[in-house]
Scaffold this active site. Structure first.
Site, short mmCIF file in Angstrom:
data_model
loop_
_atom_site.label_atom_id
_atom_site.label_comp_id
_atom_site.label_asym_id
_atom_site.label_seq_id
_atom_site.Cartn_x
_atom_site.Cartn_y
_atom_site.Cartn_z
CE1 TYR A 192 0.18 5.44 -5.39
CE2 TYR A 192 0.22 6.67 -3.32
CZ TYR A 192 0.70 5.64 -4.12
OH TYR A 192 1.68 4.81 -3.63
CB SER A 238 -0.93 -0.03 1.22
OG SER A 238 -1.82 1.05 1.21
CE LYS A 274 -0.72 2.03 -3.68
NZ LYS A 274 -0.21 0.69 -4.06
#
Length: 281
Positions: free
Chosen positions: A151, A137, A155
């Protein structure tokens, strides 16, 4: 090679952290299936370890191909022991700036790619009696930060899926660990893409660049690989592992601030719930 040598399946193995994980596993005497879109950079390692490294080209966003390549890996080495979902990219930009195609591309690789690999390897891990799945992650999953919103979203999604997966496969002897790295000298940032900037955010971008220039801490990928080797060698690996002092401090700071906010709004939160009989029937 010893009888206890493990078999790894590492995505994004051609560079950065994935390359470091691959090298560390080989150095430990293990066998590795290293996959990436372009595996030509693994040629040198392959020549050094012809019997222990299998490099296969793979775009993890292609679900059918993922299952095919995982099958080839098991056919070659007989089983899988450690799977590292490392493939990923950074698409930066303010949330307002993202096109639909750009937003979907970020989710396709960072979330769906990891999902397809997870789905493909779990049956093999279950059949062999267990294994360890590492989901790489990011500090971006600890909170949303300006210019990395999509982004972070990818994650966050990865971590939510992985927590559920860990609970689902524990009974089969399969362990899941979410690895949250801080900054490392990889090409994540140099190879990143960016949205078309809107002028209204110019001032914020300048502030962010100044902040990152002053506070950036980047380390050798080898240090992350050392930590991962300790992780996979543990009989009781954690669900989450932070890599780096900076990300460790950020995680605790974010957690404290969240708890302070929840406590400040406790009365409102509790007042929003009161058990009553089912009003329908």
């Amino acid at each position: 090679m010893t009888a206890s040598a493990r078999v790894w399946f590492v995505t994004g193995a051609s560079r950065g952290l994935g390359r470091a994980f691959t090298e560390a596993a080989l150095a430990a005497g293990d066998r590795v299936v290293g996959v990436a879109r372009d595996v030509s950079t693994l040629d040198g390692l392959g020549q050094q370890h012809p019997e222990r490294l299998l490099a296969l080209s793979l775009d993890v966003t292609d679900r059918e191909k993922v299952f095919e390549v995982v099958g080839r890996a098991v056919e070659r080495f007989g089983r899988l022991d450690v799977v590292v979902n490392n493939a990923g990219s950074l698409f930066s930009g303010m949330v307002e700036e993202f096109t639909e195609a750009e937003a979907r591309a970020q989710m396709e690789l960072n979330f769906f790619g990891a999902l397809w690999v997870s789905q493909a390897v779990v049956p093999h891990l279950r059949e062999s009696g267990g294994g360890h799945l590492l989901q790489v992650s990011s500090i971006g999953a600890l909170g949303g930060f300006a210019s990395t919103g999509l982004y972070s979203a990818s994650k966050f999604a990865l971590e939510g899926m992985s927590e559920a997966l860990a609970a689902e496969v524990a009974r089969f002897g399969i362990k899941v660990t979410i690895v949250q790295p801080g900054g490392y000298w990889t090409d994540l940032y140099t190879s990143s893409r960016a949205t078309e900037p809107k002028a209204v955010y110019d001032e914020l971008r300048e502030e962010l660049q100044e902040m990152w220039a002053e506070g950036s801490v980047d380390s050798e990928p080898r240090l992350a690989a050392d930590a991962v080797m300790k992780l996979v060698g543990s009989d009781e690996p954690p669900l989450r592992l932070l890599l780096g002092s900076m990300v460790y401090d950020v995680a605790f700071d974010i957690s404290r601030r969240r708890m302070e906010t929840w406590a400040a709004w406790e009365e409102t939160s509790r007042a929003a719930e009161k058990a009553v009989p089912n009003p329908v029937g």
